[in-house]
Design a protein around this motif. Structure first.
Motif, PDB file in Angstrom:
ATOM      1  N   PRO A   1     -44.328 -58.130 -14.993  1.00 48.15           N
ATOM      2  CA  PRO A   1     -42.998 -58.741 -14.900  1.00 48.15           C
ATOM      3  C   PRO A   1     -42.992 -60.134 -15.531  1.00 48.15           C
ATOM      4  CG  PRO A   1     -43.675 -57.820 -12.785  1.00 48.15           C
ATOM      5  CD  PRO A   1     -44.885 -57.813 -13.670  1.00 48.15           C
ATOM      6  N   PRO A   2     -41.809 -60.639 -15.911  1.00 48.21           N
ATOM      7  CA  PRO A   2     -41.727 -61.987 -16.494  1.00 48.21           C
ATOM      8  C   PRO A   2     -42.313 -63.032 -15.552  1.00 48.21           C
ATOM      9  CG  PRO A   2     -39.645 -60.815 -16.750  1.00 48.21           C
ATOM     10  CD  PRO A   2     -40.505 -59.974 -15.854  1.00 48.21           C
ATOM     11  N   GLY A   3     -43.214 -63.868 -16.063  1.00 47.34           N
ATOM     12  CA  GLY A   3     -43.972 -64.784 -15.227  1.00 47.34           C
ATOM     13  C   GLY A   3     -43.145 -65.785 -14.462  1.00 47.34           C
ATOM     14  N   LYS A   4     -41.997 -66.199 -15.024  1.00 46.48           N
ATOM     15  CA  LYS A   4     -41.199 -67.237 -14.377  1.00 46.48           C
ATOM     16  C   LYS A   4     -40.183 -66.673 -13.395  1.00 46.48           C
ATOM     17  CE  LYS A   4     -43.198 -70.534 -16.686  1.00 46.48           C
ATOM     18  NZ  LYS A   4     -44.136 -71.454 -15.996  1.00 46.48           N
ATOM     19  N   ALA A   5     -40.002 -65.362 -13.381  1.00 43.27           N
ATOM     20  CA  ALA A   5     -39.047 -64.752 -12.447  1.00 43.27           C
ATOM     21  C   ALA A   5     -39.612 -64.773 -11.035  1.00 43.27           C
ATOM     22  CB  ALA A   5     -38.743 -63.312 -12.870  1.00 43.27           C
ATOM     23  N   MET A   6     -38.733 -64.909 -10.052  1.00 43.35           N
ATOM     24  CA  MET A   6     -39.171 -64.981  -8.652  1.00 43.35           C
ATOM     25  C   MET A   6     -38.850 -63.674  -7.941  1.00 43.35           C
ATOM     26  SD  MET A   6     -38.278 -68.899  -7.670  1.00 43.35           S
ATOM     27  CE  MET A   6     -36.685 -68.781  -8.452  1.00 43.35           C
ATOM     28  N   PRO A   7     -39.869 -62.936  -7.522  1.00 39.79           N
ATOM     29  CA  PRO A   7     -39.639 -61.633  -6.898  1.00 39.79           C
ATOM     30  C   PRO A   7     -39.260 -61.751  -5.432  1.00 39.79           C
ATOM     31  CG  PRO A   7     -41.977 -62.095  -6.945  1.00 39.79           C
ATOM     32  CD  PRO A   7     -41.310 -63.253  -7.641  1.00 39.79           C
ATOM     33  N   THR A   8     -38.596 -60.724  -4.936  1.00 40.30           N
ATOM     34  CA  THR A   8     -38.468 -60.546  -3.493  1.00 40.30           C
ATOM     35  C   THR A   8     -39.721 -59.829  -2.996  1.00 40.30           C
ATOM     36  OG1 THR A   8     -37.414 -58.393  -3.716  1.00 40.30           O
ATOM     37  CG2 THR A   8     -35.954 -60.323  -3.676  1.00 40.30           C
ATOM     38  N   GLY A   9     -39.866 -59.715  -1.687  1.00 39.76           N
ATOM     39  CA  GLY A   9     -40.971 -58.931  -1.156  1.00 39.76           C
ATOM     40  C   GLY A   9     -40.917 -57.496  -1.649  1.00 39.76           C
ATOM     41  N   SER A  10     -39.714 -56.933  -1.724  1.00 41.06           N
ATOM     42  CA  SER A  10     -39.560 -55.557  -2.218  1.00 41.06           C
ATOM     43  C   SER A  10     -39.971 -55.443  -3.672  1.00 41.06           C
ATOM     44  CB  SER A  10     -38.109 -55.097  -2.042  1.00 41.06           C
ATOM     45  OG  SER A  10     -37.800 -54.954  -0.681  1.00 41.06           O
ATOM     46  N   ASP A  11     -39.613 -56.455  -4.496  1.00 40.22           N
ATOM     47  CA  ASP A  11     -40.034 -56.460  -5.899  1.00 40.22           C
ATOM     48  C   ASP A  11     -41.563 -56.481  -5.992  1.00 40.22           C
ATOM     49  OD1 ASP A  11     -37.361 -56.603  -6.686  1.00 40.22           O
ATOM     50  OD2 ASP A  11     -37.390 -58.792  -6.847  1.00 40.22           O
ATOM     51  N   LEU A  12     -42.176 -57.311  -5.171  1.00 32.87           N
ATOM     52  CA  LEU A  12     -43.636 -57.425  -5.182  1.00 32.87           C
ATOM     53  C   LEU A  12     -44.279 -56.078  -4.873  1.00 32.87           C
ATOM     54  CD1 LEU A  12     -45.844 -59.700  -5.447  1.00 32.87           C
ATOM     55  CD2 LEU A  12     -45.884 -59.730  -2.948  1.00 32.87           C
ATOM     56  N   TYR A  13     -43.710 -55.374  -3.911  1.00 36.13           N
ATOM     57  CA  TYR A  13     -44.237 -54.051  -3.554  1.00 36.13           C
ATOM     58  C   TYR A  13     -44.002 -53.039  -4.680  1.00 36.13           C
ATOM     59  CZ  TYR A  13     -44.629 -49.469  -1.405  1.00 36.13           C
ATOM     60  OH  TYR A  13     -44.961 -48.164  -1.159  1.00 36.13           O
ATOM     61  N   GLU A  14     -42.761 -52.927  -5.124  1.00 37.56           N
ATOM     62  CA  GLU A  14     -42.405 -51.876  -6.081  1.00 37.56           C
ATOM     63  C   GLU A  14     -43.024 -52.083  -7.461  1.00 37.56           C
ATOM     64  OE1 GLU A  14     -40.903 -49.107  -5.560  1.00 37.56           O
ATOM     65  OE2 GLU A  14     -40.136 -49.418  -3.523  1.00 37.56           O
ATOM     66  N   ALA A  15     -43.077 -53.335  -7.931  1.00 35.56           N
ATOM     67  CA  ALA A  15     -43.516 -53.597  -9.300  1.00 35.56           C
ATOM     68  C   ALA A  15     -44.992 -53.944  -9.409  1.00 35.56           C
ATOM     69  CB  ALA A  15     -42.676 -54.732  -9.905  1.00 35.56           C
ATOM     70  N   TYR A  16     -45.665 -54.176  -8.265  1.00 41.85           N
ATOM     71  CA  TYR A  16     -47.054 -54.631  -8.337  1.00 41.85           C
ATOM     72  C   TYR A  16     -47.967 -53.900  -7.352  1.00 41.85           C
ATOM     73  CZ  TYR A  16     -51.001 -57.933  -7.889  1.00 41.85           C
ATOM     74  OH  TYR A  16     -52.243 -58.501  -7.814  1.00 41.85           O
ATOM     75  N   LEU A  17     -47.685 -54.005  -6.067  1.00 38.50           N
ATOM     76  CA  LEU A  17     -48.610 -53.439  -5.079  1.00 38.50           C
ATOM     77  C   LEU A  17     -48.641 -51.912  -5.122  1.00 38.50           C
ATOM     78  CD1 LEU A  17     -47.810 -55.755  -2.031  1.00 38.50           C
ATOM     79  CD2 LEU A  17     -49.649 -55.991  -3.714  1.00 38.50           C
ATOM     80  N   LYS A  18     -47.482 -51.289  -5.189  1.00 37.02           N
ATOM     81  CA  LYS A  18     -47.417 -49.820  -5.205  1.00 37.02           C
ATOM     82  C   LYS A  18     -48.096 -49.245  -6.452  1.00 37.02           C
ATOM     83  CE  LYS A  18     -44.085 -46.029  -4.535  1.00 37.02           C
ATOM     84  NZ  LYS A  18     -44.069 -45.348  -5.856  1.00 37.02           N
ATOM     85  N   PRO A  19     -47.745 -49.716  -7.665  1.00 35.72           N
ATOM     86  CA  PRO A  19     -48.464 -49.165  -8.837  1.00 35.72           C
ATOM     87  C   PRO A  19     -49.955 -49.482  -8.833  1.00 35.72           C
ATOM     88  CG  PRO A  19     -46.927 -50.919  -9.487  1.00 35.72           C
ATOM     89  CD  PRO A  19     -46.630 -50.584  -8.066  1.00 35.72           C
ATOM     90  N   LEU A  20     -50.341 -50.629  -8.268  1.00 39.04           N
ATOM     91  CA  LEU A  20     -51.765 -50.953  -8.180  1.00 39.04           C
ATOM     92  C   LEU A  20     -52.481 -49.946  -7.286  1.00 39.04           C
ATOM     93  CD1 LEU A  20     -54.132 -52.885  -8.728  1.00 39.04           C
ATOM     94  CD2 LEU A  20     -53.338 -54.281  -6.802  1.00 39.04           C
TER      95      LEU A  20
END
Length: 476
Positions: free
Chosen positions: A77-96
């Motif tokens: 994801p774009p480095g300067k964008a600020m995720p929500t907790g849901s974004d963190l899960y969907e775009a990072y933790l889940k695919p990891l």
């Protein structure tokens, strides 16, 4: 007795820091087993999924985890964008967690209830370090199995162990009996929990970023339904920490959070009751009254429909009762971190670089990482946890040069005081990093370290004259 050499490293918790630890272990070619009590990875993150982080993506992903994801075609994801907790899960933790390497080592629905050494309780010393760890694991079917591990990295966090409403660290009188009126943490006021708060009077207790998020959400709800009323109670009277450093904060969203909250209080949209320590909750019809101690005696707030308790969390020490731990006596953090993060001493929101040596315990092979390493102290950034596990895993792998080569630069809050207010007195700003070692010619730990390395100091220094009450923030 089982040899430890072929056993996995156990990682407790599949949140951001726990998964980062697993990614580093995989990168080093070490066997690993990740235990997650929730039904999915990042279960705690999903619980506050509606909250937007004040740190951008560049601070919220780990190097080894990114490398593993990118090997599977992941787009960062774009480095300067600020995720929500849901974004963190969907775009990072889940695919990891779904990469083949990770999926093979993660077990969800597996709660580690206790950790010990094989055939040795806390008392036994002889040959202790040669015995593998034993994890008592519950999978929800009523039985407990015993898994072995060569080392343990505890990244279980503190989210599920909130501090109580009552002052002094114990339940207020009537707190348990009125639990149906009380929520802990950060409820989804504008989403799934809206019906419980809209058009009602809510008391928010606490003076940290969690309280700020809840209060701002309640204010938005009040804009849509003016019958929504908001009261905010804090134990302290100086709100410097939560109001923050404004434009001086190196994380603009964090500074804005405090500025927006102060504007709400100044406008009267939030009723602030400062210097209020809760001692009792009593029923008043279908509502509750909250009694607290103040400088002028007992006072009641109410009637209240809902209470949101945002008084922080604490580590679960039952998990490690049979291990030999060295904890800070009041923060319950890793002992070496205590003087650096003690909120009684400073409010920088930062900490000098630290790694496996500061996070280890007298129990060889056991490490506490992530927010749990901070114990009861607030203001933890994921970036800190990622550097912690990089160092810890390198130490487990036997690469002490890499383990000791620690680099951690955290964004400062713009608020940094070493003499926090007593009895309402104004705070003075100065040097951060905890008190300097005895007899050291330094203003704090960070200053002492800098001088020991041949530098002139960390750049802040003590007050130059008695009549000057404030110095610029420096080595936070």
């Amino acid at each position: 007795m089982t040899s430890s050499d072929a056993l996995p490293v156990a990682v407790i918790g599949a949140g951001p820091v726990g998964l980062a630890a697993a990614a580093h272990l995989i990168q080093h070619g070490l066997p690993v087993k990740v235990y997650e009590a929730g039904s999915t990875v990042g279960a705690n993150v999903r619980d506050w999924g509606h909250v937007r982080l004040f740190s951008p993506w560049e601070y919220n992903t780990d190097t080894a985890a990114r490398a593993l994801l990118q090997s599977h075609g992941w787009q960062e994801p774009p480095g300067k964008a600020m995720p929500t907790g849901s974004d963190l899960y969907e775009a990072y933790l889940k695919p990891l967690a779904e990469t083949s390497e990770m999926a093979a080592v993660i077990e969800t629905g597996a709660a580690v209830e206790a950790i010990t050494r094989q055939g040795a309780d806390k008392v036994l010393s002889r040959g202790r370090e040669t015995k593998p760890f034993v994890l008592a694991v519950s999978t929800g079917n009523g039985s407990i199995r015993r898994d072995l591990a060569r080392a343990v990295i505890d990244a279980s966090g503190t989210w599920t162990v909130p501090n109580p409403l009552g002052a002094g660290g114990i339940l207020a009188e009537g707190e348990a009996e009125n639990a149906d009126h009380i929520a802990y943490g950060i409820p989804d006021v504008l989403g799934r929990d809206r019906a419980a708060y809209e058009g009602r009077t809510t008391l928010v207790v606490g003076a940290g970023h969690s309280a700020a998020n809840v209060l701002l959400d309640l204010a938005r709800l009040a804009e849509r339904n003016p019958a929504t009323s908001i009261v905010w109670a804090t134990r302290g009277e100086n709100l410097m920490r939560v109001y923050g450093g404004g434009r001086s904060d190196q994380l603009p969203a964090r500074g804005e959070l405090g500025s927006r909250l102060k504007a709400l209080v100044d406008s009267g949209r939030v009723t602030l009751v400062a210097g209020f320590s809760v001692v009792r909750v009593r029923t008043a019809g279908g509502q509750v009254m909250v009694e607290g101690e103040t400088a002028s005696g007992l006072r009641e707030i109410g009637p209240i429909d809902r209470i949101v308790v945002t008084t922080g969390q604490r580590p679960d020490l039952n998990l490690t009762r049979e291990l030999r731990l060295d904890l800070d006596p009041w923060l319950e953090s890793s002992k070496a971190l205590g003087p650096l993060i003690d909120p009684n001493v400073h409010s920088c929101g930062s900490v000098p670089p630290h790694g496996h040596r500061e996070l280890a315990h007298p129990e060889p092979g056991f490490y506490t990482v992530g927010i749990k390493s901070y114990g009861r102290a607030p203001t933890f950034l994921m970036l800190t946890g990622y550097e912690q596990v990089r160092s810890v895993v390198a130490a487990i792998a036997g690469d002490l040069a890499a383990a000791d080569d620690i680099h951690l630069v955290l964004p400062e809050t713009g608020v940094c005081s070493t003499n926090l207010p007593v009895d309402g007195a104004p705070a003075s700003s100065g040097c951060c990093g905890g008190p300097a070692p005895a007899k050291a010619d330094a203003c704090c730990v960070a200053d002492a370290v800098a001088k020991a390395e041949g530098q002139s100091g960390c750049g802040c220094g003590p007050a130059k004259a008695p009549e000057k009450v404030a110095e610029p923030a420096g080595c936070c």
